[in-house]
Design a protein around this motif. Structure first.
Motif, mmCIF file in Angstrom:
data_model
loop_
_atom_site.group_PDB
_atom_site.id
_atom_site.type_symbol
_atom_site.label_atom_id
_atom_site.label_comp_id
_atom_site.label_asym_id
_atom_site.label_seq_id
_atom_site.Cartn_x
_atom_site.Cartn_y
_atom_site.Cartn_z
ATOM 1 N N VAL A 181 0.837 -1.206 0.000
ATOM 2 C CA VAL A 181 0.000 0.000 0.000
ATOM 3 C C VAL A 181 0.875 1.260 0.000
ATOM 4 N N LEU A 182 1.968 1.246 0.735
ATOM 5 C CA LEU A 182 2.848 2.420 0.744
ATOM 6 C C LEU A 182 3.402 2.674 -0.654
ATOM 7 N N GLY A 183 3.718 1.611 -1.352
ATOM 8 C CA GLY A 183 4.200 1.746 -2.728
ATOM 9 C C GLY A 183 3.131 2.369 -3.611
ATOM 10 N N GLU A 184 1.908 1.908 -3.447
ATOM 11 C CA GLU A 184 0.801 2.418 -4.241
ATOM 12 C C GLU A 184 0.566 3.912 -3.958
ATOM 13 N N ILE A 185 0.670 4.266 -2.688
ATOM 14 C CA ILE A 185 0.494 5.676 -2.320
ATOM 15 C C ILE A 185 1.549 6.542 -3.005
ATOM 16 N N ALA A 186 2.784 6.052 -3.031
ATOM 17 C CA ALA A 186 3.855 6.818 -3.688
ATOM 18 C C ALA A 186 3.550 6.981 -5.178
ATOM 19 N N ARG A 187 3.022 5.914 -5.795
ATOM 20 C CA ARG A 187 2.700 5.998 -7.229
ATOM 21 C C ARG A 187 1.583 7.019 -7.481
ATOM 22 N N ILE A 188 0.572 6.993 -6.609
ATOM 23 C CA ILE A 188 -0.541 7.935 -6.775
ATOM 24 C C ILE A 188 -0.044 9.375 -6.649
ATOM 25 N N ALA A 189 0.803 9.609 -5.665
ATOM 26 C CA ALA A 189 1.329 10.960 -5.456
ATOM 27 C C ALA A 189 2.089 11.435 -6.689
ATOM 28 N N ALA A 190 2.927 10.551 -7.208
ATOM 29 C CA ALA A 190 3.711 10.925 -8.379
ATOM 30 C C ALA A 190 2.792 11.245 -9.551
ATOM 31 N N ALA A 191 1.763 10.444 -9.726
ATOM 32 C CA ALA A 191 0.844 10.644 -10.847
ATOM 33 C C ALA A 191 0.128 11.988 -10.729
ATOM 34 N N HIS A 192 -0.091 12.455 -9.507
ATOM 35 C CA HIS A 192 -0.794 13.726 -9.321
ATOM 36 C C HIS A 192 0.183 14.881 -9.084
ATOM 37 N N ARG A 193 1.463 14.611 -9.279
ATOM 38 C CA ARG A 193 2.504 15.619 -9.077
ATOM 39 C C ARG A 193 2.377 16.279 -7.708
ATOM 40 N N LEU A 194 2.288 15.437 -6.673
ATOM 41 C CA LEU A 194 2.163 15.953 -5.311
ATOM 42 C C LEU A 194 3.184 15.263 -4.418
ATOM 43 N N LEU A 195 3.506 15.944 -3.340
ATOM 44 C CA LEU A 195 4.398 15.351 -2.356
ATOM 45 C C LEU A 195 3.537 14.704 -1.268
ATOM 46 N N VAL A 196 3.699 13.407 -1.091
ATOM 47 C CA VAL A 196 2.991 12.723 -0.005
ATOM 48 C C VAL A 196 4.023 12.226 0.985
ATOM 49 N N MET A 197 3.742 12.467 2.246
ATOM 50 C CA MET A 197 4.643 11.973 3.286
ATOM 51 C C MET A 197 3.878 11.009 4.157
ATOM 52 N N ASN A 198 4.615 10.203 4.881
ATOM 53 C CA ASN A 198 3.963 9.209 5.716
ATOM 54 C C ASN A 198 4.490 9.264 7.132
ATOM 55 N N VAL A 199 3.594 9.430 8.046
ATOM 56 C CA VAL A 199 3.917 9.326 9.465
ATOM 57 C C VAL A 199 2.711 8.639 10.069
ATOM 58 N N PHE A 200 2.911 7.478 10.670
ATOM 59 C CA PHE A 200 1.710 6.727 11.039
ATOM 60 C C PHE A 200 1.962 5.659 12.087
ATOM 61 N N HIS A 201 0.813 5.147 12.553
ATOM 62 C CA HIS A 201 0.831 4.085 13.556
ATOM 63 C C HIS A 201 1.008 2.759 12.816
ATOM 64 N N ALA A 202 2.251 2.444 12.500
ATOM 65 C CA ALA A 202 2.512 1.292 11.642
ATOM 66 C C ALA A 202 2.060 -0.006 12.299
ATOM 67 N N GLY A 203 2.205 -0.074 13.605
ATOM 68 C CA GLY A 203 1.929 -1.336 14.299
ATOM 69 C C GLY A 203 0.506 -1.812 14.137
ATOM 70 N N ASP A 204 -0.442 -0.925 14.002
ATOM 71 C CA ASP A 204 -1.806 -1.393 13.751
ATOM 72 C C ASP A 204 -2.269 -1.071 12.328
ATOM 73 N N GLY A 205 -1.319 -0.761 11.454
ATOM 74 C CA GLY A 205 -1.665 -0.561 10.051
ATOM 75 C C GLY A 205 -2.424 0.724 9.794
ATOM 76 N N ASN A 206 -2.382 1.640 10.749
ATOM 77 C CA ASN A 206 -3.136 2.897 10.648
ATOM 78 C C ASN A 206 -2.289 3.942 9.916
ATOM 79 N N LEU A 207 -2.562 4.087 8.619
ATOM 80 C CA LEU A 207 -1.787 4.996 7.776
ATOM 81 C C LEU A 207 -2.262 6.433 7.925
ATOM 82 N N HIS A 208 -1.322 7.357 7.836
ATOM 83 C CA HIS A 208 -1.676 8.777 7.789
ATOM 84 C C HIS A 208 -0.963 9.425 6.615
ATOM 85 N N PRO A 209 -1.357 9.069 5.385
ATOM 86 C CA PRO A 209 -0.701 9.727 4.254
ATOM 87 C C PRO A 209 -1.014 11.218 4.272
ATOM 88 N N LEU A 210 0.023 11.994 4.086
ATOM 89 C CA LEU A 210 -0.064 13.429 4.310
ATOM 90 C C LEU A 210 0.362 14.103 3.013
#
Lengths: 333, 462, 387
Positions: free
Chosen positions: B338-367
């Motif tokens: 999913v993190l890979g997919e998020i990076a691809r989506i960001a690139a496709a929309h010419r946006l910077l996406v960062m990730n800071v999240f509760h990895a242990g429970d899979g709770n993503l916070h794409p920013l």
């Protein structure tokens, strides 16, 4: 998992009661005898060890689930007294196990439910992930609903690592601060305590305490479970100790007190003591004719509205939960 | 009952309550600040008597627009209901008013060796009442559970003005778990006036580790394997490179500026178990190519590391003036993908996406970070955000792990729930609030129930 | 895209409305209202700046109620320059408040502060009035003493190892603190002097009330009064904070170089060999003046210099403002005392009845008026100097 037979059975019956292994059948008031008996399917649908979740048919016996999880070094602490109890039955009864002190109540284990409603529709609530606040919390609503809001058909549960060591000991007094017991049982004289974790920690906490095979709970023809605020256990215990023929054992730090007796009046007296200390006594076994709850449920009017929202025709487990007002049969199309 | 000093319809003040920390804006017709539960109940009744809905809010730190006033409501602010009413250290229970700040509660019981376990990143500012509304999470919810696992009882004003006590201190209250329904209902079932929360004993031993990685994939793989190995950390957080650098600029906690991803892992419990789990985590991290593993030497260092993590969202403004933060959960086995997919989506929309999240429970916070002053950016941001959520759902995830649905994700609910599921949820809400007077137009999309009609005011954008 | 307030657009846009500042804002803490919070004030500034709202009474009140403690800045992960935004907004709004307040501010800030001899003369008058019981106690003014007003035993000008900046109100009302500071500085072996002519006032109060032009004139005089490269030691946290910002205020390289020489008393002392002190074992609660903690971020030094002689006790309120705020306690007494109540309670929780250390004259006076025993770290140290 094919829920169609269950859906059809529910839709075609006038009133329905879901049945598991009947190990907690005494919980709640008796169900009208003409209700059609339905059973949820059994079997583990999916266990994701690396995600620590498991999806099972609600008719799965706990023992079967536990074996599957144990093979992966995991567990789901539903902790029924009888391993034949079905997952759906344990959740519908809503009574947590002895390790609640460390592992929390049943309601925190359920991630997703699939429920069959009166017209045979399947409704999903919650979600498959370990963390989720998407929408209203139907899983918690169904835990302890005694089968009155629909038939639990399939559930997804949270698992946890199975402790490497799990040990019960007898102790002269409750363990000191700084320890992390999974359960502390006290009957007024002796303490039974359960420690779990890695061996060195368990050894350190058990030092000098004699190990026992497992917890001994009071036995008797008539059994009940008192629920009081944890701070009220000791004053309640003083009242219970004065009751002749009553055996009891309290889960310290939790507020659950298991009581048993061979004569019903002692159970009635225990119930009065529970009420006096701001709690309840739920009949778990025997005591024929004794009301299940002993006093009106709180917020009965609001509960009635919830009941009507999910079961407008009063189809499920009629009689089980004494709520104010009559079932609004046919009120909603 | 409230007095004129504690209620206003002054335009500037109303404007300041048009939103929370999310982006959706609404409009309040009046704002009031009750100081007692009775005043709060009176405010609900007054609003209803004037045919107005009501929206209850605390500090307004929610990110999903849960406190955005829709339908011209009266906004009831709980910030003055900020008393800790009772602390029972023996039973480990505290009764608090809804406006008590999350961190203030933990501070007030610290001397007893206790704390309040749910610790959202905004815990210094957010209220317990708001936490109850959103069923708030936080890093330490991985081991200790989210808010609903810590709320024993709630005294509420129901939308009809009646007061009810839901749940109780006894472990098994008979009947339906109305308390469980109320927690996380985002203010749509009434207003809390008093809350009994469970206090958690401080762990005897804590190890906080910072693991640095040369790639996001390595860090994500470490997370998956840690969970699968049977370690249950108290917290397991991940930050990617741009976030790590922004955070380090703010706190100077020694986060590695050259790492592509860092994990903040905390294990707690009894000494031997902590040592064993810490060693296991370190071994797994190193096996996945961790470039550095550092354990906090003392409480001060630990606090600084956490301050960095919890300041992450705000620190983003050091990179770009706007951010759009999502909150989704995916099965922990799907993180890398999913993190890979998020990076691809960001690139496709010419946006910077960062990730800071509760990895242990899979709770993503794409920013998604951007400058909203550049024309056309918002459209791309929204499109990318939706695509990211779709990707999470496709991986078997859910829409929100802790921020709530609010107004932001309301219209995405049908992606996760079928019509029957939504109808059941709408019926449950109606049992509490048949007139839709409590925080209207939130959580469930229009049409969740047959014949349901909701008006979205002009200028509302989500 | 500058609007009527002429605010820095990048500063204004930096706020993401996360709300992490809220608990660190003293006026929000006591009112619970968004309009009394940094986030609310910024939203209001944005609305006015964008022309979406008028700069009406409600707006003026929102800006005027800010104590300018800048606790929000230290808490802000986005780095919003809140203090500068408020200063600029106040400058754009001009003097505000009721006529008596504007008049009193004008006398204090335009007439007295820039002319130190006049201020000291006025202080003698005030002292006499106090003796005659003509000054109402509710004003919270310190009890002035003639002994304190005797001249400072310090050379003026020259080329000392360190300058001690006297300031305006502090030098008139709390000159004993300077005496203590000078003693401690000398105890470290340094030669200390006071500035020559021109160091009447640092301009902080002017800057905070939107009188930026006058603040700049005063600042330029202060810079000229202490030539060379000796450190400038300041025993008033509010003055020190502004003097460290002279580079930005005046925009000249000289001012920038001067600002780099400015140190809070404790901050400077912590860099010196510690003077010999007797360990007392007495408990001291440290109160962090906002402009020391949030602006100078030098509050750690107070602890390190006091630690050898006293048992330090912390409050549990994250350094929340005490409500003094320069002239604030006088111009907004109700809010100021509500804010102070929280601080007094926090000090009470930390160590009831203990001495409080405060490195700022405004805080000291404000807390003394609530009955606390408040001393400057320099006084606490001077008391225990060996020999």
């Amino acid at each position: 998992m094919d829920l169609t037979p269950l859906q059809e059975a529910v839709a075609s019956a006038r009133t329905v009661v879901a049945v598991g292994a009947r190990t907690q059948w005494r919980i709640g008031e008796p169900v009208a005898p003409d209700a059609a008996v339905v059973r949820a399917p059994a079997g583990v649908v999916r266990h994701e060890p690396a995600d620590m979740t498991v999806t099972v048919g609600a008719g799965t016996p706990f023992g079967d689930l536990d074996r599957v999880l144990a093979a992966a070094g995991q567990e789901c602490p539903l902790d029924p007294a009888d391993p034949r109890a079905t997952v759906g039955g344990v959740l519908a009864a809503g009574l947590s196990g002895l390790r609640r002190l460390r592992l929390g109540p049943l309601r925190d284990l359920v991630l997703e439910v699939r429920v069959v409603l009166g017209d045979g529709r399947v409704v999903k609530g919650g979600g498959p992930t370990v963390k989720n606040v998407t929408g209203y919390d139907l899983p918690r609503l169904y835990v302890g609903s005694l089968g009155t809001l629909g038939v639990l058909a399939q559930v997804t549960l949270r698992c946890r690592p199975r402790p490497t060591v799990s040990r019960w000991c007898r102790a002269p007094e409750p363990p000191p601060a700084g320890t992390r017991p999974s359960a502390v049982l006290w009957d007024g004289e002796r303490v039974q305590v359960c420690f779990e974790g890695v061996r060195a920690d368990v050894d350190a906490q058990c030092r000098g305490l004699p190990e026992i095979d497992g917890p001994v709970l009071p036995a008797g023809a008539h059994r009940g479970r008192i629920s009081v605020p944890p701070g009220a256990v000791r004053p309640l215990a003083a009242s219970l100790a004065a009751l002749r023929g009553l055996r009891w054992c309290a889960q310290l730090g939790v507020g659950t007190v298991h009581v048993a007796t061979d004569d019903v009046p002692a159970l009635v007296a225990a119930r009065e003591a529970a009420h006096a200390h701001g709690g309840w006594l739920l009949c778990e076994q025997g005591a024929p004719g004794l009301p299940a709850f002993g006093r009106p449920l709180p917020n009965a009017a609001l509960m009635r509205r919830v009941k009507d929202a999910f079961d407008p025709d009063g189809k499920f487990a009629p009689g089980r939960l004494p709520l104010a007002g009559a079932p609004a049969a046919g009120a909603r199309a | 009952m409230l007095g004129t000093a504690n209620a206003t319809a002054e335009p500037l003040e109303l404007a300041l309550y048009a939103r929370d920390a999310g982006v959706a804006e609404g409009h309040a017709v009046a704002v009031c600040w009750p100081a007692t539960g009775a005043q709060l109940a009176a405010a609900v009744r007054v609003a209803r008597a004037h045919g107005r809905p009501f929206v209850v809010r605390g500090s307004g730190t929610g990110l999903a627009g849960g406190a955005t006033p829709l339908g011209d409501p009266v906004v009831i602010v709980t910030t003055r209901l900020d008393r800790i009413l009772e602390v029972d250290a023996r039973s480990r229970v505290a009764w608090v008013e809804p406006g008590v700040l999350n961190l203030d509660l933990s501070r007030a019981v610290r001397h007893l060796g206790l704390h309040y376990a749910p610790d959202p990143s905004s815990q210094q500012a957010c209220t317990i009442g708001g936490n109850v509304g959103t069923n708030a999470g936080g890093p330490h919810c991985l081991a200790y559970g989210v808010t609903s696992a810590h709320v024993l009882a709630v005294e509420v004003v129901l939308p009809d003005g009646e007061v009810a006590l839901l749940g109780g201190l006894a472990p098994d209250e008979p009947g339906y778990d109305l308390r469980g329904c109320f927690v996380g209902s985002e203010g749509t079932m009434g207003a809390a006036t008093r809350i009994a929360v469970r206090l958690t004993p401080d762990p005897p031993e804590v190890a906080t580790m910072l693991c640095a990685f040369a790639s996001v994939e390595d860090a994500a793989a470490t997370v998956s394997e840690t969970i699968a190995s049977g370690v249950l950390p108290a917290a397991l957080e991940m930050m990617d490179a741009p976030i790590t650098r922004a955070v380090e600029d703010f706190v100077g906690a020694g986060y590695p500026r050259d790492a592509q991803a860092v994990l903040l892992v905390e294990v707690d419990g009894l000494p031997a178990g902590v040592a064993e789990q810490a060693a296991q985590v370190e071994a797994i991290a190193r096996a996945h190519g961790a470039t550095a593993v550092r354990t906090a030497a003392d409480e001060a260092e630990r606090a600084l590391l956490w301050k960095g993590r919890k300041s992450a969202f705000g620190a983003i403004a050091r990179i770009a003036p706007d951010y759009y933060l999502h909150d989704a959960v995916v099965p922990r086995t799907r993180l890398v993908e999913v993190l890979g997919e998020i990076a691809r989506i960001a690139a496709a929309h010419r946006l910077l996406v960062m990730n800071v999240f509760h990895a242990g429970d899979g709770n993503l916070h794409p920013l998604i970070v951007f400058d909203g002053r550049e024309p056309g950016t918002w459209q791309r941001v929204r499109a990318a955000g939706t695509a990211i959520l779709e990707a999470c759902l496709d991986a078997g995830g859910v829409l929100t792990g802790e921020h709530g649905v609010g107004v932001e994700k309301r219209d995405l609910m049908p992606r996760l729930f079928g019509p029957d599921d939504l109808d059941a949820q709408a019926r449950l809400r109606d049992a509490f609030d048949p007139d839709g007077a409590a925080n209207p137009m939130k959580v469930l999309p229009r049409g969740s129930r047959c014949g349901e009609l909701q008006r979205v005011p002009e200028g509302t954008w989500i | 895209m500058s609007g009527p307030l002429r605010l820095d657009p990048d500063g204004l846009v930096a706020c993401v409305a996360c709300g992490l500042c809220l608990p660190h804002c003293p006026t929000y803490r006591v009112t619970g209202r968004e309009i009394a919070s940094p986030r609310g004030r910024i939203a209001a500034m944005r609305a006015v700046e964008a022309g979406a709202a008028p700069a009406d009474d409600a707006f003026v009140r929102a800006i005027d109620e800010c104590i300018q403690c800048r606790g929000c800045e230290a808490a802000c992960p986005s780095g919003v320059p809140f203090g500068h935004l408020v200063e600029a907004t106040r400058a754009a709004l001009g003097p505000v408040g009721p006529w008596w307040r504007r008049a009193a501010e004008a006398v204090a800030l335009r007439l007295l502060a820039p002319r130190h001899t006049l201020l000291v003369a006025a202080t003698w008058v005030l002292l006499a009035a106090q003796r005659l019981r003509l000054v109402p106690a509710r004003l919270g003014l310190p009890r002035l003493r003639a002994a304190s007003l005797r001249p400072l035993d310090l050379p003026a000008g020259g080329s000392p190892d360190a300058w001690l900046f006297p300031g305006c109100v502090m030098d008139a009302w709390m000159r004993d603190t300077h005496r203590a500071a000078a003693r401690v500085i000398r105890a470290t072996g340094a030669v200390v002097a006071r500035p020559g002519a021109g160091a009447d006032c640092c301009g902080a109060l002017h800057l905070h009330t939107g009188r930026i032009a006058l603040a700049r004139r005063l600042a330029a005089r202060v810079v000229r009064s202490m030539p060379g490269d000796a450190p400038v030691v300041v025993d008033s946290a509010g003055c020190g904070a502004v003097m460290k910002d002279y580079g930005r205020l005046l925009g000249t390289p000289e001012a920038g170089a001067f600002a780099a020489r400015v140190h809070d008393f404790s901050e400077w002392l912590a860099t010196r060999p510690p003077p010999p002190v007797a360990r007392t074992g007495r408990t001291v609660v440290v109160q962090d003046p906002c402009h020391l903690r949030h602006v100078q971020r030098a509050h750690g030094a107070v602890r390190s210099v006091l630690r050898d002689a006293y048992e330090i006790v912390e409050t549990d309120d994250d350094g929340l403002c005490c409500g003094a705020g320069g002239l604030y306690a006088a111009t907004r007494p109700a809010l100021a005392s509500a804010v102070r109540d929280r601080k007094v309670a926090a000090i009470g929780r930390a160590a009831p009845g203990a001495v409080v250390a405060s490195a700022n004259p405004g805080c000291t006076m404000h807390l003394r008026a609530a009955g606390l025993d408040v001393r400057h770290p320099a006084e606490l140290l001077a008391e225990v100097l060996d020999g």
